[in-house]
Design a protein around this motif. Structure first.
Motif, PDB file in Angstrom:
ATOM      1  N   UNK A 140     -11.488  49.276  72.643  1.00  0.00           N
ATOM      2  CA  UNK A 140     -11.915  48.431  71.538  1.00  0.00           C
ATOM      3  C   UNK A 140     -11.329  48.957  70.243  1.00  0.00           C
ATOM      4  N   UNK A 141     -11.214  48.073  69.277  1.00  0.00           N
ATOM      5  CA  UNK A 141     -10.740  48.409  67.944  1.00  0.00           C
ATOM      6  C   UNK A 141     -11.833  48.013  66.962  1.00  0.00           C
ATOM      7  N   UNK A 142     -12.242  48.967  66.129  1.00  0.00           N
ATOM      8  CA  UNK A 142     -13.332  48.731  65.184  1.00  0.00           C
ATOM      9  C   UNK A 142     -12.811  48.801  63.757  1.00  0.00           C
ATOM     10  N   UNK A 143     -13.140  47.785  62.958  1.00  0.00           N
ATOM     11  CA  UNK A 143     -12.774  47.759  61.551  1.00  0.00           C
ATOM     12  C   UNK A 143     -13.675  48.729  60.790  1.00  0.00           C
ATOM     13  N   UNK A 144     -13.068  49.669  60.052  1.00  0.00           N
ATOM     14  CA  UNK A 144     -13.818  50.649  59.279  1.00  0.00           C
ATOM     15  C   UNK A 144     -13.931  50.216  57.822  1.00  0.00           C
ATOM     16  N   UNK A 145     -14.838  50.834  57.085  1.00  0.00           N
ATOM     17  CA  UNK A 145     -15.094  50.464  55.685  1.00  0.00           C
ATOM     18  C   UNK A 145     -13.869  50.611  54.792  1.00  0.00           C
ATOM     19  N   UNK A 146     -12.945  51.537  55.121  1.00  0.00           N
ATOM     20  CA  UNK A 146     -11.757  51.746  54.289  1.00  0.00           C
ATOM     21  C   UNK A 146     -10.623  50.770  54.617  1.00  0.00           C
ATOM     22  N   UNK A 147     -10.873  49.800  55.507  1.00  0.00           N
ATOM     23  CA  UNK A 147      -9.866  48.808  55.857  1.00  0.00           C
ATOM     24  C   UNK A 147      -8.982  49.206  57.028  1.00  0.00           C
ATOM     25  N   UNK A 207     -16.134  40.399  68.357  1.00  0.00           N
ATOM     26  CA  UNK A 207     -17.443  40.390  67.720  1.00  0.00           C
ATOM     27  C   UNK A 207     -17.164  40.542  66.226  1.00  0.00           C
ATOM     28  N   UNK A 208     -18.165  40.522  65.352  1.00  0.00           N
ATOM     29  CA  UNK A 208     -17.881  40.511  63.913  1.00  0.00           C
ATOM     30  C   UNK A 208     -16.964  41.635  63.403  1.00  0.00           C
ATOM     31  N   UNK A 209     -17.111  42.861  63.869  1.00  0.00           N
ATOM     32  CA  UNK A 209     -16.268  43.943  63.360  1.00  0.00           C
ATOM     33  C   UNK A 209     -15.526  44.707  64.454  1.00  0.00           C
ATOM     34  N   UNK A 210     -15.605  44.220  65.709  1.00  0.00           N
ATOM     35  CA  UNK A 210     -14.974  44.925  66.833  1.00  0.00           C
ATOM     36  C   UNK A 210     -14.185  43.933  67.677  1.00  0.00           C
TER      37      UNK A 210
END
Length: 87
Positions: free
Chosen positions: A53-60, A31-34
């Motif tokens: 799942x792996x989620x992209x966080x704001x800090x990269x 999905x867009x960020x996961x």
């Protein structure tokens, strides 16, 4: 077993994860960020499976929620490590 935890996410809906005594292959969906995944592999010579799942966080960095089928759950935080070796 003493090395850093690693996750490799490939472009072909497959990947790999390793941490502690666990080594497993991943089947991925996006999905867009996961990145969602199911996994199967070995942990201390025992066959194991699960999902996560792996989620992209704001800090990269990414936060990985990793669950064994009918068992424990782990939450890992990962940062991209650049390689100094030629491909």
């Amino acid at each position: 077993m003493g090395g850093p935890a690693t996750i490799a996410i490939g472009p072909d809906n497959n990947g790999e994860i390793a941490f502690g005594a666990l080594q497993a292959g991943l089947e991925l969906s996006y999905s867009p960020s996961i990145v969602h995944f199911t996994w199967a592999g070995c942990d201390e010579m025992d066959e194991v499976t699960g999902d996560g799942y792996a989620e992209l966080l704001d800090d990269g960095s990414i936060e990985i929620t990793f669950a064994y089928h009918n068992g424990d759950e782990a939450i890992l935080k990962a940062i991209r490590q650049t390689s100094s070796t030629a491909c």
